[in-house]
Design a protein around this motif. Structure first.
Motif, PDB file in Angstrom:
ATOM      1  N   VAL A   1      42.455  36.159  44.292  1.00 28.18           N
ATOM      2  CA  VAL A   1      41.328  35.225  44.422  1.00 28.18           C
ATOM      3  C   VAL A   1      41.066  35.040  45.911  1.00 28.18           C
ATOM      4  CG1 VAL A   1      40.417  32.946  43.877  1.00 28.18           C
ATOM      5  CG2 VAL A   1      42.021  34.051  42.304  1.00 28.18           C
ATOM      6  N   PRO A   2      40.069  35.714  46.477  1.00 26.54           N
ATOM      7  CA  PRO A   2      39.822  35.565  47.925  1.00 26.54           C
ATOM      8  C   PRO A   2      39.300  34.181  48.260  1.00 26.54           C
ATOM      9  CG  PRO A   2      38.111  36.909  46.907  1.00 26.54           C
ATOM     10  CD  PRO A   2      39.140  36.655  45.843  1.00 26.54           C
TER      11      PRO A   2
ATOM     12  N   GLY B   1      34.580  39.754  47.826  1.00 25.44           N
ATOM     13  CA  GLY B   1      35.071  40.352  46.593  1.00 25.44           C
ATOM     14  C   GLY B   1      34.773  41.825  46.445  1.00 25.44           C
ATOM     15  N   SER B   2      33.549  42.218  46.764  1.00 21.95           N
ATOM     16  CA  SER B   2      33.173  43.635  46.610  1.00 21.95           C
ATOM     17  C   SER B   2      34.039  44.534  47.477  1.00 21.95           C
ATOM     18  CB  SER B   2      31.698  43.826  46.981  1.00 21.95           C
ATOM     19  OG  SER B   2      30.866  43.094  46.119  1.00 21.95           O
ATOM     20  N   GLU B   3      34.245  44.121  48.690  1.00 17.31           N
ATOM     21  CA  GLU B   3      35.054  44.904  49.629  1.00 17.31           C
ATOM     22  C   GLU B   3      36.497  45.047  49.124  1.00 17.31           C
ATOM     23  OE1 GLU B   3      37.299  43.700  53.792  1.00 17.31           O
ATOM     24  OE2 GLU B   3      35.367  42.774  53.310  1.00 17.31           O
TER      25      GLU B   3
ATOM     26  N   ALA C   1      39.659  47.999  41.602  1.00 15.77           N
ATOM     27  CA  ALA C   1      39.898  47.020  40.541  1.00 15.77           C
ATOM     28  C   ALA C   1      38.592  46.410  40.058  1.00 15.77           C
ATOM     29  CB  ALA C   1      40.816  45.913  41.062  1.00 15.77           C
ATOM     30  N   PRO C   2      38.533  45.970  38.797  1.00 18.82           N
ATOM     31  CA  PRO C   2      37.341  45.262  38.312  1.00 18.82           C
ATOM     32  C   PRO C   2      37.191  43.917  39.015  1.00 18.82           C
ATOM     33  CG  PRO C   2      39.082  45.185  36.675  1.00 18.82           C
ATOM     34  CD  PRO C   2      39.565  46.098  37.754  1.00 18.82           C
ATOM     35  N   ARG C   3      35.952  43.429  39.034  1.00 23.73           N
ATOM     36  CA  ARG C   3      35.620  42.231  39.808  1.00 23.73           C
ATOM     37  C   ARG C   3      34.935  41.215  38.905  1.00 23.73           C
ATOM     38  NH1 ARG C   3      31.190  40.814  43.112  1.00 23.73           N
ATOM     39  NH2 ARG C   3      30.154  42.794  42.682  1.00 23.73           N
ATOM     40  N   ARG C   4      35.477  39.996  38.893  1.00 22.15           N
ATOM     41  CA  ARG C   4      34.909  38.953  38.037  1.00 22.15           C
ATOM     42  C   ARG C   4      33.493  38.600  38.461  1.00 22.15           C
ATOM     43  NH1 ARG C   4      36.323  35.715  34.070  1.00 22.15           N
ATOM     44  NH2 ARG C   4      35.663  33.523  33.957  1.00 22.15           N
ATOM     45  N   GLY C   5      33.213  38.657  39.749  1.00 22.93           N
ATOM     46  CA  GLY C   5      31.877  38.347  40.224  1.00 22.93           C
ATOM     47  C   GLY C   5      30.821  39.303  39.692  1.00 22.93           C
ATOM     48  N   ALA C   6      31.246  40.482  39.244  1.00 24.86           N
ATOM     49  CA  ALA C   6      30.321  41.454  38.640  1.00 24.86           C
ATOM     50  C   ALA C   6      30.281  41.314  37.124  1.00 24.86           C
ATOM     51  CB  ALA C   6      30.736  42.871  39.027  1.00 24.86           C
TER      52      ALA C   6
ATOM     53  N   GLU D   1      42.981  47.267  31.974  1.00 21.36           N
ATOM     54  CA  GLU D   1      44.384  47.631  31.800  1.00 21.36           C
ATOM     55  C   GLU D   1      45.025  48.052  33.109  1.00 21.36           C
ATOM     56  OE1 GLU D   1      44.693  50.554  28.775  1.00 21.36           O
ATOM     57  OE2 GLU D   1      43.841  49.268  27.204  1.00 21.36           O
ATOM     58  N   GLY D   2      44.244  48.098  34.176  1.00 21.20           N
ATOM     59  CA  GLY D   2      44.769  48.486  35.479  1.00 21.20           C
ATOM     60  C   GLY D   2      45.658  47.426  36.084  1.00 21.20           C
ATOM     61  N   PRO D   3      46.226  47.706  37.251  1.00 23.83           N
ATOM     62  CA  PRO D   3      47.216  46.800  37.841  1.00 23.83           C
ATOM     63  C   PRO D   3      46.637  45.599  38.576  1.00 23.83           C
ATOM     64  CG  PRO D   3      46.966  48.751  39.199  1.00 23.83           C
ATOM     65  CD  PRO D   3      46.118  48.976  37.994  1.00 23.83           C
ATOM     66  N   ALA D   4      45.313  45.577  38.842  1.00 20.01           N
ATOM     67  CA  ALA D   4      44.761  44.501  39.674  1.00 20.01           C
ATOM     68  C   ALA D   4      43.429  44.014  39.131  1.00 20.01           C
ATOM     69  CB  ALA D   4      44.594  44.976  41.116  1.00 20.01           C
ATOM     70  N   TYR D   5      43.092  42.784  39.504  1.00 19.41           N
ATOM     71  CA  TYR D   5      41.827  42.141  39.134  1.00 19.41           C
ATOM     72  C   TYR D   5      41.409  41.251  40.286  1.00 19.41           C
ATOM     73  CZ  TYR D   5      38.484  39.501  36.194  1.00 19.41           C
ATOM     74  OH  TYR D   5      37.361  38.918  35.650  1.00 19.41           O
ATOM     75  N   ILE D   6      40.120  41.295  40.645  1.00 14.01           N
ATOM     76  CA  ILE D   6      39.601  40.495  41.754  1.00 14.01           C
ATOM     77  C   ILE D   6      38.745  39.374  41.184  1.00 14.01           C
ATOM     78  CG2 ILE D   6      38.421  40.543  43.964  1.00 14.01           C
ATOM     79  CD1 ILE D   6      40.911  42.422  43.674  1.00 14.01           C
ATOM     80  N   ALA D   7      39.189  38.154  41.397  1.00 15.07           N
ATOM     81  CA  ALA D   7      38.491  36.975  40.866  1.00 15.07           C
ATOM     82  C   ALA D   7      37.689  36.336  42.001  1.00 15.07           C
ATOM     83  CB  ALA D   7      39.490  35.989  40.276  1.00 15.07           C
ATOM     84  N   ASP D   8      36.499  36.851  42.213  1.00 14.17           N
ATOM     85  CA  ASP D   8      35.681  36.447  43.369  1.00 14.17           C
ATOM     86  C   ASP D   8      34.553  35.516  42.957  1.00 14.17           C
ATOM     87  OD1 ASP D   8      34.486  38.476  41.907  1.00 14.17           O
ATOM     88  OD2 ASP D   8      33.474  39.338  43.641  1.00 14.17           O
ATOM     89  N   THR D   9      34.888  34.466  42.219  1.00 12.75           N
ATOM     90  CA  THR D   9      33.895  33.476  41.820  1.00 12.75           C
ATOM     91  C   THR D   9      34.279  32.128  42.424  1.00 12.75           C
ATOM     92  OG1 THR D   9      35.153  33.218  39.766  1.00 12.75           O
ATOM     93  CG2 THR D   9      33.173  34.598  39.686  1.00 12.75           C
ATOM     94  N   LEU D  10      33.307  31.248  42.506  1.00 15.05           N
ATOM     95  CA  LEU D  10      33.523  29.948  43.138  1.00 15.05           C
ATOM     96  C   LEU D  10      33.969  28.925  42.107  1.00 15.05           C
ATOM     97  CD1 LEU D  10      33.218  28.250  45.752  1.00 15.05           C
ATOM     98  CD2 LEU D  10      30.893  27.722  44.991  1.00 15.05           C
TER      99      LEU D  10
END
Length: 423
Positions: free
Chosen positions: A268-269, A275-277, A284-289, A295-304
């Motif tokens: 969670v940045p 998040g995109s960067e 990794a998939p991005r929550r903001g998108a 099933e991958g090892p990472a997830y980016i939670a770039d929402t406010l």
């Protein structure tokens, strides 16, 4: 010094306006609300009005229990809440209950330019002003004093660096600024000692509002969806990360993969616009998108405003800003949600909270980033140790449960025609 500051702020107006436009381009200001930075936009409600200023997100969250306590004691009171960041302005409406939301008006705080401050105060005419932490603006405080507006400073903090600067370059100015407050509540005993050395006299017992803040919220439906998507996988959360930390976290996750093959690392940045960067670098998939965890090892939670979701999902959390020399983010958010936490070596921004957590056995602190993988593995393989951390952290955050009520009574005492409230 006061006259120099007054003149410098007046002469700086063209540069300040240029900087505000630059911040709009960076997404740090709202273009439609730039006039508020010059004191425009007053819409004073009838009745008594208490103005509270919370510079950024942490201070904004810290005053929410105080607002609830004030409203409980004086339901007719209205609140003007000012902040200095777009993120805090967006977050505040999300955290206000219906009844409290109807009594709170938000504006951006004017910059400390004499005509802008005068326009703001003459338009709003607050009955008292409450500033949080270290917002010591000479023109604003001088204008409050000239209008007879009582002022309070809560969670008052003076870093060692600021203490040395004030003592060496502006001892007379800081003595006058601190002397103008009707009430000062230092954040800690250390802050109280520094404030006293700088000339503060009306100090109440120390108390940290951030210890008493409400737990971060989470939408139940979204939480259920994420739990279903993640399943039984253990989750390493890197909360509120800064540039340079994501690479360290992902490196630790790769080191952990042979020992914990189903580990999901959620990042969670601190600034969602990154998040995109981060997602591109991590693959990794991005929550903001709009994407769920895969099933991958990472997830980016770039929402406010969704950090509360991920603390509730985490098996263990790293508090961001602490692996690099940023000084750390707020560890009490994890403590309030019963999330076992790891702190990096750099927690200077929250030194008192960190010391309390470590003394209570409520957190583990790394000597360096290289130790992250080993500590995560140890906590995942020994759940009893993680449970011990949660118990220690809970003791720390429970200690300040009565603080909002005590501060509410003290602030109501500053208001004219105060309502009869109960502690």
């Amino acid at each position: 010094m006061s006259r120099i500051w007054h003149l410098a702020a007046t002469l700086a107006v063209p540069a300040l306006r240029w900087n505000l436009r630059r911040r709009v381009r960076l997404g740090k200001e709202e273009a439609a609300r730039l006039p508020e930075r010059e004191g425009h936009g007053a819409a004073r409600p009838e009745g008594r009005l208490l103005w509270l200023h919370a510079a950024s997100v942490g201070e904004t969250l810290a005053i929410l229990p105080l607002l609830d306590a004030l409203l409980a004691r004086d339901p007719a009171l209205s609140f003007l809440v000012t902040t200095g960041t777009a993120t805090s302005a967006q977050l505040l409406p999300q955290r206000l209950s219906g009844e409290l939301g109807a009594r709170v008006i938000h504006r951006y705080v004017p910059l400390d330019v004499p005509p802008w401050v005068a326009r703001f105060l003459d338009g709003w005419r607050p009955d008292a002003a409450c500033l949080v932490e270290s917002e010591l603006w000479p023109n604003l405080l001088g204008a409050c004093a000239a209008r007879g507006i009582p002022t309070a400073l809560l969670n008052a903090r003076i870093s060692g660096r600021s203490f040395r600067r004030w003592r060496n370059f502006g001892p007379g100015l800081i003595r006058r600024l601190l002397g103008g407050f009707s009430l000062i509540v230092p954040r800690s005993a250390e802050d109280a000692a520094r404030l006293t050395a700088l000339g503060a006299r009306r100090l109440a017992p120390a108390g940290d509002l951030k210890l008493a803040a409400d737990p971060l919220p989470a939408d139940p439906g979204k939480l259920a969806e994420l739990r279903a998507a993640i399943g039984a996988r253990p989750v390493l959360l890197a909360a509120s990360t800064h540039p340079g930390e994501e690479e360290l976290v992902l490196a630790a996750a790769r080191e952990l993969a042979p020992r914990v093959p189903d580990l999901l690392t959620i990042i969670v940045p601190r600034h969602p616009e990154r998040g995109s960067e981060i997602a591109a670098a991590a693959g990794a998939p991005r929550r903001g998108a709009g994407l769920p965890p895969g099933e991958g090892p990472a997830y980016i939670a770039d929402t406010l405003g969704e950090l509360g979701l991920f603390y509730r999902l985490a098996s263990v959390a790293l508090v961001g800003g602490s692996l690099i020399r940023h000084g750390g983010q707020n560890p009490l958010e994890a403590a309030r949600l019963g999330c076992p936490m790891i702190l990096g070596p750099h927690m200077e921004n929250f030194a008192d909270a960190t010391a309390a957590l470590l003394a209570a056995g409520g957190a583990r602190q790394l000597p360096d980033a290289a130790a992250l993988a080993g500590v995560v593995a140890d906590m995942l393989s020994h759940p009893e140790r993680a449970a011990g951390l949660v118990a220690g952290a809970t003791r720390v955050v429970s200690a300040a449960s009565d603080l909002p009520g005590r501060l509410a009574v003290a602030l109501l005492d500053l208001l004219p025609g105060k309502a009869a409230g109960k502690a």
